[in-house]
Design an enzyme around this catalytic site. Sequence first.
Site, PDB file in Angstrom:
ATOM      1  N   SER A 141       0.878  -1.174   0.000  1.00 56.94           N
ATOM      2  CA  SER A 141       0.000   0.000   0.000  1.00 56.94           C
ATOM      3  C   SER A 141       0.913   1.220   0.000  1.00 56.94           C
ATOM      4  CB  SER A 141      -0.849  -0.018   1.275  1.00 56.94           C
ATOM      5  OG  SER A 141      -1.430   1.239   1.528  1.00 56.94           O
ATOM      6  N   TYR A 154      -2.013  -1.436  10.455  1.00 53.12           N
ATOM      7  CA  TYR A 154      -2.003  -1.547   8.982  1.00 53.12           C
ATOM      8  C   TYR A 154      -0.699  -0.988   8.419  1.00 53.12           C
ATOM      9  CZ  TYR A 154      -4.005  -1.314   4.225  1.00 53.12           C
ATOM     10  OH  TYR A 154      -4.273  -1.478   2.880  1.00 53.12           O
TER      11      TYR A 154
HETATM   12  P1  NAD Z   1     -11.580  -6.333   0.118  1.00 53.19           P
HETATM   13  O1  NAD Z   1     -12.142  -6.257   1.495  1.00 53.19           O
HETATM   14  O2  NAD Z   1     -12.474  -6.097  -1.046  1.00 53.19           O
HETATM   15  O3  NAD Z   1     -10.864  -7.743  -0.128  1.00 53.19           O
HETATM   16  C1  NAD Z   1     -10.081  -8.354   0.851  1.00 53.19           C
HETATM   17  C2  NAD Z   1     -10.275  -9.851   0.732  1.00 53.19           C
HETATM   18  O4  NAD Z   1      -9.401 -10.505   1.677  1.00 53.19           O
HETATM   19  C3  NAD Z   1     -11.723 -10.287   1.078  1.00 53.19           C
HETATM   20  O5  NAD Z   1     -12.244 -11.107   0.053  1.00 53.19           O
HETATM   21  C4  NAD Z   1     -11.559 -11.025   2.393  1.00 53.19           C
HETATM   22  O6  NAD Z   1     -12.497 -12.071   2.578  1.00 53.19           O
HETATM   23  C5  NAD Z   1     -10.134 -11.553   2.260  1.00 53.19           C
HETATM   24  N1  NAD Z   1      -9.573 -11.926   3.563  1.00 53.19           N
HETATM   25  C6  NAD Z   1      -9.548 -11.198   4.698  1.00 53.19           C
HETATM   26  N2  NAD Z   1      -9.022 -11.908   5.688  1.00 53.19           N
HETATM   27  C7  NAD Z   1      -8.693 -13.123   5.175  1.00 53.19           C
HETATM   28  C8  NAD Z   1      -8.101 -14.299   5.699  1.00 53.19           C
HETATM   29  N3  NAD Z   1      -7.766 -14.376   6.999  1.00 53.19           N
HETATM   30  N4  NAD Z   1      -7.890 -15.331   4.872  1.00 53.19           N
HETATM   31  C9  NAD Z   1      -8.246 -15.267   3.571  1.00 53.19           C
HETATM   32  N5  NAD Z   1      -8.811 -14.192   3.014  1.00 53.19           N
HETATM   33  C10 NAD Z   1      -9.031 -13.136   3.808  1.00 53.19           C
HETATM   34  O7  NAD Z   1     -10.361  -5.309   0.128  1.00 53.19           O
HETATM   35  P2  NAD Z   1      -9.337  -4.848  -1.013  1.00 53.19           P
HETATM   36  O8  NAD Z   1      -9.328  -3.381  -0.985  1.00 53.19           O
HETATM   37  O9  NAD Z   1      -9.553  -5.571  -2.269  1.00 53.19           O
HETATM   38  O10 NAD Z   1      -7.971  -5.328  -0.331  1.00 53.19           O
HETATM   39  C11 NAD Z   1      -7.076  -6.269  -0.918  1.00 53.19           C
HETATM   40  C12 NAD Z   1      -5.658  -5.921  -0.505  1.00 53.19           C
HETATM   41  O11 NAD Z   1      -5.305  -4.650  -1.036  1.00 53.19           O
HETATM   42  C13 NAD Z   1      -5.447  -5.824   1.010  1.00 53.19           C
HETATM   43  O12 NAD Z   1      -4.204  -6.392   1.356  1.00 53.19           O
HETATM   44  C14 NAD Z   1      -5.420  -4.330   1.238  1.00 53.19           C
HETATM   45  O13 NAD Z   1      -4.688  -3.982   2.390  1.00 53.19           O
HETATM   46  C15 NAD Z   1      -4.736  -3.867  -0.023  1.00 53.19           C
HETATM   47  N6  NAD Z   1      -4.918  -2.455  -0.353  1.00 53.19           N
HETATM   48  C16 NAD Z   1      -6.162  -1.937  -0.494  1.00 53.19           C
HETATM   49  C17 NAD Z   1      -6.284  -0.588  -0.791  1.00 53.19           C
HETATM   50  C18 NAD Z   1      -7.636   0.057  -0.945  1.00 53.19           C
HETATM   51  O14 NAD Z   1      -7.703   1.302  -0.942  1.00 53.19           O
HETATM   52  N7  NAD Z   1      -8.705  -0.685  -1.121  1.00 53.19           N
HETATM   53  C19 NAD Z   1      -5.162   0.212  -0.942  1.00 53.19           C
HETATM   54  C20 NAD Z   1      -3.906  -0.355  -0.791  1.00 53.19           C
HETATM   55  C21 NAD Z   1      -3.796  -1.698  -0.505  1.00 53.19           C
END
Ligand code: NAD
Length: 259
Positions: A141, A154
């Site tokens: 991130s 985080y």
């Molecule tokens: P999201 O909530 O749509 O997806 C996250 C997924 O991870 C979900 O399907 C959830 O069920 C799964 N998950 C959570 N805990 C789990 C576990 N213990 N075992 C297996 N699966 C698990 O969120 P997203 O935004 O798509 O996030 C995906 C990644 O991107 C994360 O690592 C997040 O930190 C990172 N990220 C997101 C953003 C943002 O702005 N959305 C920015 C930078 C990084």
Amino acid sequence: MRLNDKIAVITGAASGIGLEIARTFANEGARVALADRAAPEVEHAAAGIVDQGGRALPIVMDVTDEQQVDQGMAQVVTAFGRIDILVSNAGIQIVAPLEQMALADWRRLLAVHLDGAFLTTRAALRQMYAQGGGCIIYMGSVHSKEASVLKAPYVTAKHGLIGLAKVVAKEGARHGVRANVICPGFVRTALVERQLPEQAAARGLTEEEVIRDVMLKDTVDGQFTTTRDVAEAAVFLAAFDSGALTGQSLVVSHGWCMQ
Ligand code: NAD
């Protein structure tokens, strides 16, 4: 197609960024294993890819559970024969000021991001070393580079992933394994939708003000990064054809973070 016949495992693939990466990889010719913690969601996500003509396998896996990770990765090898790409993407967010952060919440977040990355990496490396190569991509991130208030675990976890990727790059090199990190800015997924009201309450702002004055304030154009943007970066890293690109982190954030 840029990932023809590659075998990819993507964690957190039932929604958001992980699902977009799985769809994009499948469109690029990869066979994709979608790993997530709940069976109905991950089965639905994989079925959607198969319906579009892709090759997809749902894997029920809580990435914090050693046995589930090892079994899930073994299932992928049984079904597809190898693992060329791991995208360690599963993640959660917990928003609270440090002095109010419960130890259980701190541990829960670090477990998903860091234990999850470690366990899936270890299982993937055992297979990649045996087959003679592979590629690991961690979902970092901008918070792998910068800090924000209310996000101590985080920010800590996302900084940690860069360290892990660098070690994997060094240890994996002689086995043909590369490791890199993608660092997205804010992407409007469920993870962000959930924190909008929480951030608004904690900061005394409206949700529109949180978007404009917090999340997108330092971008060059006031735009959210998209799941598509992140998936394209993942294809680029996965398809890169030599050991030159390893141990790096690629920021995709509309200029929020410039290195
Ligand atoms: P999201 O909530 O749509 O997806 C996250 C997924 O991870 C979900 O399907 C959830 O069920 C799964 N998950 C959570 N805990 C789990 C576990 N213990 N075992 C297996 N699966 C698990 O969120 P997203 O935004 O798509 O996030 C995906 C990644 O991107 C994360 O690592 C997040 O930190 C990172 N990220 C997101 C953003 C943002 O702005 N959305 C920015 C930078 C990084």
